[in-house]
Design an enzyme around this catalytic site. Structure first.
Site, PDB file in Angstrom:
ATOM      1  N   LYS A   1     -95.989 -40.632  64.911  1.00 30.62           N
ATOM      2  CA  LYS A   1     -94.839 -40.544  63.579  1.00 30.62           C
ATOM      3  C   LYS A   1     -94.007 -41.079  64.250  1.00 30.62           C
ATOM      4  CE  LYS A   1     -92.500 -37.054  62.531  1.00 30.62           C
ATOM      5  NZ  LYS A   1     -90.974 -37.242  62.271  1.00 30.62           N
ATOM      6  N   ASN A   2     -93.416 -40.357  65.596  1.00 31.54           N
ATOM      7  CA  ASN A   2     -92.149 -41.023  65.936  1.00 31.54           C
ATOM      8  C   ASN A   2     -92.022 -42.238  66.644  1.00 31.54           C
ATOM      9  OD1 ASN A   2     -90.979 -38.711  64.690  1.00 31.54           O
ATOM     10  ND2 ASN A   2     -90.788 -37.487  66.630  1.00 31.54           N
TER      11      ASN A   2
ATOM     12  N   CYS B   1     -79.360 -30.954  58.418  1.00 31.63           N
ATOM     13  CA  CYS B   1     -80.639 -30.792  58.640  1.00 31.63           C
ATOM     14  C   CYS B   1     -80.966 -29.214  59.271  1.00 31.63           C
ATOM     15  CB  CYS B   1     -80.710 -31.717  59.771  1.00 31.63           C
ATOM     16  SG  CYS B   1     -82.401 -31.736  60.262  1.00 31.63           S
TER      17      CYS B   1
ATOM     18  N   ARG C   1     -76.971 -32.898  63.601  1.00 28.56           N
ATOM     19  CA  ARG C   1     -77.582 -34.333  64.200  1.00 28.56           C
ATOM     20  C   ARG C   1     -76.748 -35.227  63.888  1.00 28.56           C
ATOM     21  NH1 ARG C   1     -83.539 -34.243  62.306  1.00 28.56           N
ATOM     22  NH2 ARG C   1     -83.759 -35.634  63.887  1.00 28.56           N
TER      23      ARG C   1
ATOM     24  N   ASP D   1     -89.984 -30.756  69.989  1.00 28.34           N
ATOM     25  CA  ASP D   1     -90.905 -30.701  68.661  1.00 28.34           C
ATOM     26  C   ASP D   1     -92.260 -29.913  68.808  1.00 28.34           C
ATOM     27  OD1 ASP D   1     -88.967 -32.510  67.530  1.00 28.34           O
ATOM     28  OD2 ASP D   1     -90.117 -34.189  68.057  1.00 28.34           O
TER      29      ASP D   1
ATOM     30  N   ARG E   1     -94.869 -34.446  55.937  1.00 24.02           N
ATOM     31  CA  ARG E   1     -93.975 -35.322  56.534  1.00 24.02           C
ATOM     32  C   ARG E   1     -94.616 -35.893  57.825  1.00 24.02           C
ATOM     33  NH1 ARG E   1     -87.923 -34.224  56.648  1.00 24.02           N
ATOM     34  NH2 ARG E   1     -88.127 -36.267  57.656  1.00 24.02           N
TER      35      ARG E   1
HETATM   36  C1  EPZ Z   1     -85.753 -37.748  67.381  1.00 21.45           C
HETATM   37  O1  EPZ Z   1     -84.815 -37.428  66.642  1.00 21.45           O
HETATM   38  C2  EPZ Z   1     -87.059 -37.396  66.878  1.00 21.45           C
HETATM   39  N1  EPZ Z   1     -87.347 -38.105  65.374  1.00 21.45           N
HETATM   40  C3  EPZ Z   1     -87.058 -35.896  66.645  1.00 21.45           C
HETATM   41  O2  EPZ Z   1     -88.268 -35.389  65.962  1.00 21.45           O
HETATM   42  C4  EPZ Z   1     -86.910 -35.243  67.855  1.00 21.45           C
HETATM   43  O3  EPZ Z   1     -86.716 -33.851  67.730  1.00 21.45           O
HETATM   44  C5  EPZ Z   1     -85.626 -35.823  68.806  1.00 21.45           C
HETATM   45  O4  EPZ Z   1     -85.785 -37.009  68.685  1.00 21.45           O
HETATM   46  C6  EPZ Z   1     -85.616 -35.174  70.013  1.00 21.45           C
HETATM   47  O5  EPZ Z   1     -86.588 -35.558  70.637  1.00 21.45           O
HETATM   48  C7  EPZ Z   1     -87.595 -39.161  65.542  1.00 21.45           C
HETATM   49  O6  EPZ Z   1     -88.028 -39.705  66.392  1.00 21.45           O
HETATM   50  C8  EPZ Z   1     -87.919 -39.953  64.123  1.00 21.45           C
HETATM   51  P1  EPZ Z   1     -81.558 -37.314  69.146  1.00 21.45           P
HETATM   52  P2  EPZ Z   1     -83.178 -37.926  66.936  1.00 21.45           P
HETATM   53  O7  EPZ Z   1     -80.780 -38.560  68.556  1.00 21.45           O
HETATM   54  O8  EPZ Z   1     -83.401 -39.209  67.414  1.00 21.45           O
HETATM   55  C9  EPZ Z   1     -77.461 -35.429  69.810  1.00 21.45           C
HETATM   56  C10 EPZ Z   1     -89.773 -34.203  64.508  1.00 21.45           C
HETATM   57  O9  EPZ Z   1     -90.039 -32.792  64.329  1.00 21.45           O
HETATM   58  N2  EPZ Z   1     -77.122 -36.665  69.229  1.00 21.45           N
HETATM   59  O10 EPZ Z   1     -82.400 -37.739  70.342  1.00 21.45           O
HETATM   60  O11 EPZ Z   1     -82.459 -37.822  65.604  1.00 21.45           O
HETATM   61  C11 EPZ Z   1     -78.111 -34.749  68.884  1.00 21.45           C
HETATM   62  O12 EPZ Z   1     -77.408 -33.866  68.220  1.00 21.45           O
HETATM   63  C12 EPZ Z   1     -88.251 -34.586  64.705  1.00 21.45           C
HETATM   64  O13 EPZ Z   1     -90.583 -34.816  64.502  1.00 21.45           O
HETATM   65  C13 EPZ Z   1     -75.648 -36.865  69.401  1.00 21.45           C
HETATM   66  O14 EPZ Z   1     -74.670 -36.110  69.872  1.00 21.45           O
HETATM   67  O15 EPZ Z   1     -82.651 -37.173  67.835  1.00 21.45           O
HETATM   68  C14 EPZ Z   1     -79.320 -33.944  69.692  1.00 21.45           C
HETATM   69  O16 EPZ Z   1     -78.684 -32.525  70.448  1.00 21.45           O
HETATM   70  C15 EPZ Z   1     -87.106 -33.746  64.551  1.00 21.45           C
HETATM   71  N3  EPZ Z   1     -74.993 -37.794  68.727  1.00 21.45           N
HETATM   72  C16 EPZ Z   1     -79.640 -34.936  70.903  1.00 21.45           C
HETATM   73  O17 EPZ Z   1     -78.380 -35.613  70.873  1.00 21.45           O
HETATM   74  C17 EPZ Z   1     -75.937 -38.971  68.170  1.00 21.45           C
HETATM   75  O18 EPZ Z   1     -75.202 -39.812  67.914  1.00 21.45           O
HETATM   76  C18 EPZ Z   1     -80.968 -35.443  70.649  1.00 21.45           C
HETATM   77  O19 EPZ Z   1     -80.926 -36.062  69.370  1.00 21.45           O
HETATM   78  C19 EPZ Z   1     -77.201 -38.577  68.187  1.00 21.45           C
HETATM   79  C20 EPZ Z   1     -77.980 -37.466  68.871  1.00 21.45           C
END
Ligand code: EPZ
Length: 460
Positions: free
Chosen positions: A22-23, A117, A122, A308, A400
């Site tokens: 999915k991701n 969320c 996020r 995840d 989802r």
């Molecule tokens: C991706 O989300 C995945 N989603 C998530 O999977 C997964 O949990 C996550 O990566 C971490 O591996 C998809 O790929 C569609 P991040 P993403 O930006 O990209 C911080 C699932 O269950 N951050 O890597 O949104 C954030 O707060 C889902 O399948 C900032 O500070 O996650 C977090 O602590 C849920 N500023 C860390 O980085 C930003 O601009 C990682 O988040 C963006 C993120």
């Protein structure tokens, strides 16, 4: 309001095939916006997030056709729309992945700012900083991010935030940089296999990218990308969930198509917990005959244990012999599932971003509700091991991201059934039980994207 009824205590036995990731699928679908010709994407999972992304792409002037069981052909038919509506972005945060491709290909992107969320804060500041460094002018207008640039320019960008890199932020910036003038270097890039897969898709469409799978990705911009064909990688999180299901329910399960190289830290943790793990060419087999041993789990960016799978590990360790500690360095507040696991009898104490899990001899079935996709999976896994019946609600979360998890577990012998009270009320079902027999949804219903036009019309 469907729910799953799980009767615990049945060991799992057999083989099950992993679906596509999915991701990986979602940012790749979004990146199809960049291509001048049609993109054929194979191996997509039959999950509602893929349906939502298909609807969003239709709203953005792309034609999305299902050309095979798990294959979509995506092509731009109207290059004018630039707005990703609130209704879709609110339903699925990964909708934000259209921001970079839209901006790079159409010069303007208007994408609703994602809201709160259930897995914690996020932000998207790094996405925006990265695109601004490429020359985009970005402002916020009535809850929408408005990004504009006639042509992006290559730059050196650091995407490291307080919690490490950002996965979808890397996807957004990498995709946008493909059509920028000059060279972009992303430092602190995400090394997740899903980002590598997106990179391979982009390269197959004519992009020039080096350093995939490392924290420094270099993209040399090109004038245009062409249509291409791509098969998405197997879903390492679904594979891990199925392996953890076998570990908690006991039994012997092979996950066909799973890539052991994407799951190294997960397999090490399972082995440490006392589960036998065998890595084959195109499958992973686990065998568990006893309850697990206590281990400490820290969820970290790749190649660490994925956040995840943190909830599913918590379900397993609820039954461990001894005390385990679980931390999540990616989403430190991603512990809502702990309260629901406690309702099944788990002993979990949370303090400042850490959960201490004192293993119990037995869990007992109860009514529980999924608060997000992975918490739903953890509750189903706990139900497989609990005494009596567990009823899991909130299945819209599970749907989802899991390609019919219940059917896959049922095929391994689990006593699990999906109930649909609404259908029951309409007397469409067995009047005594209200139970819908499980069936292979992906084979019969495909990706469920046959009527995406409805939403495109609704959103103008
Ligand atoms: C991706 O989300 C995945 N989603 C998530 O999977 C997964 O949990 C996550 O990566 C971490 O591996 C998809 O790929 C569609 P991040 P993403 O930006 O990209 C911080 C699932 O269950 N951050 O890597 O949104 C954030 O707060 C889902 O399948 C900032 O500070 O996650 C977090 O602590 C849920 N500023 C860390 O980085 C930003 O601009 C990682 O988040 C963006 C993120």
């Amino acid at each position: 309001m469907d729910r799953l009824r799980v009767a615990g205590g049945v060991p799992l036995l057999g083989s099950v095939a992993v679906s596509g990731s999915k991701n990986a699928a979602l940012p790749i679908m979004a990146a199809s916006i960049l291509a001048d010709g049609p993109c054929t994407l194979a191996g997509l999972p039959a999950v509602t997030d893929v349906e939502t992304m298909a609807q969003l792409l239709e709203a953005l002037g792309l034609d999305v056709q299902q050309t095979g069981g798990n294959t979509l052909c995506i092509a731009t038919v109207d290059p004018c729309p630039t707005t990703a509506p609130y209704e879709l972005v609110q339903r699925m945060r990964a909708s934000f992945c259209v921001l970079g491709p839209l901006l790079a290909r159409r010069g303007r992107a208007v994408v609703s700012l994602p809201g709160g969320c259930n897995i914690g804060t996020r932000p998207v500041d790094l996405h925006l900083e990265g695109l601004a460094a490429l020359g985009a002018v970005i402002r916020l207008d009535r809850g929408y991010v408005v990004a504009e640039a006639p042509r992006l320019r290559g730059a050196t960008i650091d995407l490291r935030g307080p919690m490490g890199s950002t996965v979808t932020g890397t996807a957004n910036v990498m995709a946008a940089a493909c059509l920028a003038e000059g060279t972009t270097v992303i430092r602190g890039a995400a090394a997740e296999p899903e980002i590598v897969d997106l990179g391979h898709f982009l390269i197959s469409a004519g992009a020039r990218i080096d350093g995939l799978g490392t924290d420094a990705i270099e993209i040399r911009g090109v004038e245009s990308l062409y249509g291409t064909q791509h098969r998405v990688i197997p879903d390492r999180i679904e594979a891990g969930t199925l392996l953890l299901a076998a570990a908690i329910a006991t039994g012997t399960v092979s996950v066909e198509g799973a890539r052991a190289d994407h799951l190294t830290s997960v397999l090490e943790a399972l082995a440490e917990a006392g589960v036998d793990v065998a890595r084959g060419d195109d499958r992973i087999t686990v065998h568990a005959s006893d309850g697990p041993k206590a281990i400490d789990v820290i969820a970290r960016p790749y190649p660490g244990i994925p956040t995840d799978l943190q909830a599913q590990f918590m379900a397993l360790l609820s039954l461990a012999d001894g005390s385990s500690t679980i931390c999540d360095d990616v989403f430190p507040k991603r512990f809502l599932h702990a309260a629901e696991l406690r309702r099944l009898g788990a002993r979990i104490e949370q303090r400042a971003g850490t959960a201490r899990v004192d293993g119990v001899y037995r869990l007992s079935g109860a009514k529980v509700v999924a608060t997000d996709l992975r918490s739903g999976a953890a509750l189903v896994l706990a139900g497989l091991a609990a005494r009596g019946e567990t009823i899991v609600g909130g299945l819209e979360h599970l749907d989802r991201g899991y390609d019919d998890l219940a059917a896959k577990l049922a095929a391994l012998g689990a006593n699990i059934q999906r109930e649909s009270p609404a259908l029951d009320a309409a007397s469409a079902l067995d009047s005594t039980t209200g139970i819908i027999p499980l069936r292979a949804r992906s084979a019969s219903e495909g990706l469920g994207v046959t009527t995406p036009k409805t939403l495109a019309r609704a959103s103008g």
